[in-house]
Structures are given as structure tokens and as C-alpha cells.
Write a protein that holds these residues in place. Structure first.
Motif, PDB file in Angstrom:
ATOM      1  N   LYS A   5     -27.380   7.791   2.755  1.00 54.80           N
ATOM      2  CA  LYS A   5     -27.501   7.465   4.171  1.00 54.80           C
ATOM      3  C   LYS A   5     -26.856   6.103   4.443  1.00 54.80           C
ATOM      4  O   LYS A   5     -27.160   5.123   3.757  1.00 54.80           O
ATOM      5  N   GLY A 193     -34.721   3.841  14.425  1.00 58.70           N
ATOM      6  CA  GLY A 193     -34.624   3.659  12.979  1.00 58.70           C
ATOM      7  C   GLY A 193     -34.765   4.974  12.224  1.00 58.70           C
ATOM      8  O   GLY A 193     -34.900   5.001  11.004  1.00 58.70           O
ATOM      9  N   ASP A 196     -33.176   6.927   8.516  1.00 59.24           N
ATOM     10  CA  ASP A 196     -33.769   6.910   7.174  1.00 59.24           C
ATOM     11  C   ASP A 196     -34.664   8.139   6.999  1.00 59.24           C
ATOM     12  O   ASP A 196     -34.698   8.756   5.935  1.00 59.24           O
TER      13      ASP A 196
HETATM   14 MG    MG Z   1     -32.099   1.444  10.295  1.00 55.72          MG
END
Ligand code: MG
Ligand code: ASP
Length: 444
Positions: A5, A193, A196
């Protein structure tokens, strides 16, 4: 297979994408599945554009959109038509928001999804130009979620069924993080976010042997570099420590990331795309023993302490219930808690509803609020089995006024609250106490 990632800074430009391509190529025999974030600060920009449109600042929204379009065209190659098509669709959406003057969570997701939709197209093409056999897939066809827009939760059965097909594909599959869709095909996102999280979901779904989170730092450090430069790299830490560190402010990893990985026992590695030779931090179910009781010191600034005192509640039951019911009603998470017979202190970092919370609490208690506090959290799996850690912690900061202490809930942290102005001093003293002579098997 491995999942790789790349976060926003690791795909922020053509050069960054080329670096990512080289990193992928060097690991090609491990069959990478690549997950990318939106380029640089694109998600923030998309949300700002939507907000401007809704406020009625149509021209400003459209000119910011034009800047974002120009940026993506400038930092890419070979996918101009696709980028134009995406920005046409996005432009229509933004004009619609300006007309409507209101933004539903569903519309927020529709807009913010474009960052990853476009970055993944660009990355796949860039990888092909760098000689990789790359195939782009639309994550929304694979990550199936509920309809809780902006915070959607994956429906794992369906998602895993679909992800299984990826394991059979040849070449380097590139997909956007953060985005998904409902069973009905409505676009959703997993929360800020969330790339992830996508990496962990995908890794669990394809049965990856490792999940690599490529970012712009060398992994977890023994202290927040913004507060104390010169900390050491943590070579390995446990899932539990990583979750605790993330919860208490370490910014390298989204806490939810660890969940699908824990279940499948897949190691997660945090790596630096600007220094791929650095080994980063490996997160595993159980970290090997090391001589340090403390793995890392995390901290959280902008903490507010709320003290609630009620002599009327002396000996009465239900006091905590009443207090928490108020925080719950205003959807305000409590980070840390300490109680005595007649008083309760809690810390919060979201003060959006502080005034109404206070008013409600004052119906049955005296309330005082202390702003500009900071939370310091020492994390280590072996705190519970190492005698004398608390004595060393409080010895190291004996000159500092500690406002609140908590140890035990998770058995692997000791945390306390100090005034924000004392934070740097506290972290420095603690780091000296615990990391002056770090165990070389665990830190570097
Ligand atoms: Mg991030
Ligand atoms: N682009 C999304 C965000 O900025 C997801 C991510 O980068 O992880 O929140």
C-alpha cells in the motif's frame, strides 16, 4: 502474494509513482497486489471543493477543481482521456452540490472517492510505462460495504468472495484504497486514512503473506519526531502495541488496519518509500522479547480534561452511567478515565460538543474543564510483567505536574496527562530513562 500500500506522499507526483514502481518491481516475485491512496493532499482538496460548492461559492469551487485537474494531468502520463472523463463527472457533481446547497454523507463519499479512483488509474499506467505488467481494477467492484457513508464497514463475506478472484489474476493488480460500494453499487468510503484498512482487507481476502504499508517515515519510532527528534526505529512490535500506539496518537498507522490482519495472522510492515532499503517496522501477533519494557512513547496534543464532581452521588450507584450517557449522546469519545468516590475525570480530544455536554453534566455535578493538556502514553507488551516501570516513569518526570494517571486497562500502557507546555520536557526525560542504551535486537 503480498499487499503493497502506497500512501498519499508515496504517490504524490510522477517521480513518487516511479519510485513506487521500482519498489514494486524489486518485489515482483512475491506477487504484489498494490493499493494506492489519493495523490498527496487530494482528499482534503476534494472535500474543500465540495464544502465551497455547498456554501454557494460556486466559482471558487470550480476554480479549485480546475487546479486539481491540472495537477493530475501534470503528474501523470498516458491516461489523459480517463482523467478528463473523471473530472467531467466530478464537475457535474460539484455543480449539483452548488445548486442543492447541501451535502449528504452519500454525496461526500461520491466526491471524495475520486482521489483514489484517479490515483489508481494513474499508478497502473505509470507502472506499465516502467515495464510492469500492471492491471487496474475498480475497488468498488471488490470492497462491498454497508451504507454508513463516510465510515462504511466492509461486508466481509461478500468482499472476500470477490477478492478471491484477484488471487488468480496475473500481473500486478493496482487498486485504490479507501473506497468501496454498497451491494446496490452506491459508492462509499471507509473513513479518513482508510487506505491502510483497504490494504488489510485485501490482504486478508487474498490470503497475503505480508501487508506492506509504504509511507514517508522509517516506521514506528520510539518517540514522536515532531516532539523529540532522534528517536530510534522500532524494529518489531506486536499488534496490540501498534493498536495502542495508533490510538494514542502515533500517526503512522490507522488502528483499524490491524484488525483483519490480526484475524488472519498476517504480518504488517511499515516502510519508507523514500528509503526503501530501511527495514521499517514489522508488526506481528507476538513480538520477540526484548530487554526494554517500553516499546515506544506516543502522545496526543490538544487534549481537554473534564473533571466531574458530585457529592450528591456519594455512595450512589449509576453515577458513571449518567456521565457516560451524556458523552455518548453527544457522540464524544472518552480517551482516558480516572475515578474517586465523588469525582470522575475524563479526557476528550473532540471538543465539538463540549458546551452542551457541560450543560448536561452540570444538572447533577460540578464541572471544571482544563484545556491545553497533553496525553503521554508509554506502550509495551511487557509493562505488566516488568516490576518498577511505573517508578521509573514517574521518577523520570518527577519535576512535572501530572494531572491524571492511568495504567492497566490494556495491561500494556501507562498513560498520564500533563499540561501541553510540559509535554516536550516529559517525553525527553522519559526517552532518556528508557532508551539511553536501547536493546539492539529491538531498536535501531
Ligand atoms: Mg494514511
Ligand atoms: N485518501 C484518503 C484520506 O486522505 C484515504 C487514505 O489516504 O488513506 O483520508
Amino acid at each position: 502474494m503480498i499487499v503493497m500500500k502506497f500512501g498519499g506522499t508515496s504517490v504524490e507526483s510522477r517521480e513518487a509513482m516511479q519510485r513506487a514502481a521500482a519498489i514494486v518491481r524489486a518485489r515482483i516475485e512475491r506477487r504484489p497486489l498494490v493499493v494506492v491512496s489519493a495523490m498527496g493532499k487530494t482528499t482534503n482538496k476534494l472535500l474543500a471543493i465540495a464544502a465551497a460548492a455547498v456554501r454557494g461559492e460556486r466559482e471558487s469551487a470550480l476554480s479549485q477543481l480546475e487546479d486539481l485537474r491540472a495537477f493530475h494531468l501534470r503528474e501523470s502520463i498516458g491516461v489523459e482521456n480517463e482523467i478528463e472523463a473523471h473530472f467531467t463527472e466530478l464537475g457535474e457533481l460539484v455543480r449539483g452540490l452548488a445548486v442543492m446547497g447541501e451535502m449528504t454523507p452519500r454525496a461526500v463519499d461520491a466526491v471524495s472517492s475520486f482521489g483514489e479512483r484517479i490515483s489508481s488509474l494513474i499508478a497502473a499506467e505509470m507502472f506499465r510505462r516502467c515495464g510492469l505488467n500492471a492491471a487496474h481494477i475498480d475497488s468498488r467492484d471488490f470492497i462491498v460495504t454497508d451504507a454508513r457513508h463516510t465510515q462504511a464497514a466492509p461486508l466481509f463475506d461478500e468482499t472476500n468472495r470477490r477478492l478471491a478472484a484477484i488471487a488468480k489474476m496475473t500481473g500486478v493488480v493496482v487498486m485504490g484504497g479507501f473506497i468501496g460500494s454498497t451491494r446496490d453499487g452506491v459508492t462509499t468510503t471507509l473513513g479518513r486514512g482508510g487506505s491502510d484498512y483497504t490494504a488489510a482487507i485485501a490482504g486478508a481476502g487474498v490470503g497475503a503473506e505480508e501487508i506492506q504499508i509504504w509511507t514517508d517515515v522509517d516506521g514506528m519510532l520510539t518517540a514522536d519526531p515532531a516532539i523529540l527528534p532522534g528517536g530510534y526505529r522500532v524494529k518489531t512490535c506486536s499488534f496490540a502495541e501498534a493498536a495502542e500506539l495508533a490510538y494514542f496518537g502515533a500517526k503512522v498507522l490507522h488502528p483499524a488496519t490491524v484488525l483483519p490482519a490480526i484475524e488472519k495472522n498476517i504480518p504488517v510492515r511499515i516502510l519508507n518509500s523514500r528509503r526503501p532499503e530501511s527495514e521499517g517496522t514489522l508488526i506481528v501477533a507476538e513480538a520477540p522479547a526484548c530487554s526494554s519494557a517500553i516499546r515506544s512513547i506516543a502522545c496526543k496534543r490538544n487534549i481537554t480534561l473534564v473533571n466531574i464532581v458530585s457529592t450528591r452521588m456519594l455512595m450512589a450507584h449509576g453515577f458513571l452511567h449518567r456521565i457516560f450517557e451524556v458523552f455518548d449522546r453527544f457522540e464524544t469519545p472518552v480517551d482516558m478515565l480516572a475515578t474517586s468516590e465523588v469525582s470522575v475525570s475524563v479526557t476528550i480530544d473532540n471538543t465539538r460538543s463540549l458546551d452542551p455536554i457541560r450543560a448536561e453534566l452540570e444538572k447533577f455535578a460540578q464541572v471544571s474543564v482544563e484545556q491545553d493538556q497533553a496525553l503521554v502514553c508509554m506502550v509495551g507488551d511487557h509493562i505488566r510483567t516488568s516490576p518498577g516501570v511505573a517508578a521509573r516513569v514517574f521518577g523520570a518526570i518527577r519535576q512535572i505536574n501530572v494531572r491524571m494517571i492511568s495504567q492497566g486497562a490494556s495491561l500494556l500502557n501507562i498513560s498520564f496527562v500533563v499540561a501541553a507546555r510540559d509535554l516536550a520536557h516529559a517525553v525527553e526525560s522519559l526517552h532518556k530513562e528508557f532508551f539511553t542504551d536501547p536493546d539492539p535486537t529491538a531498536f535501531e
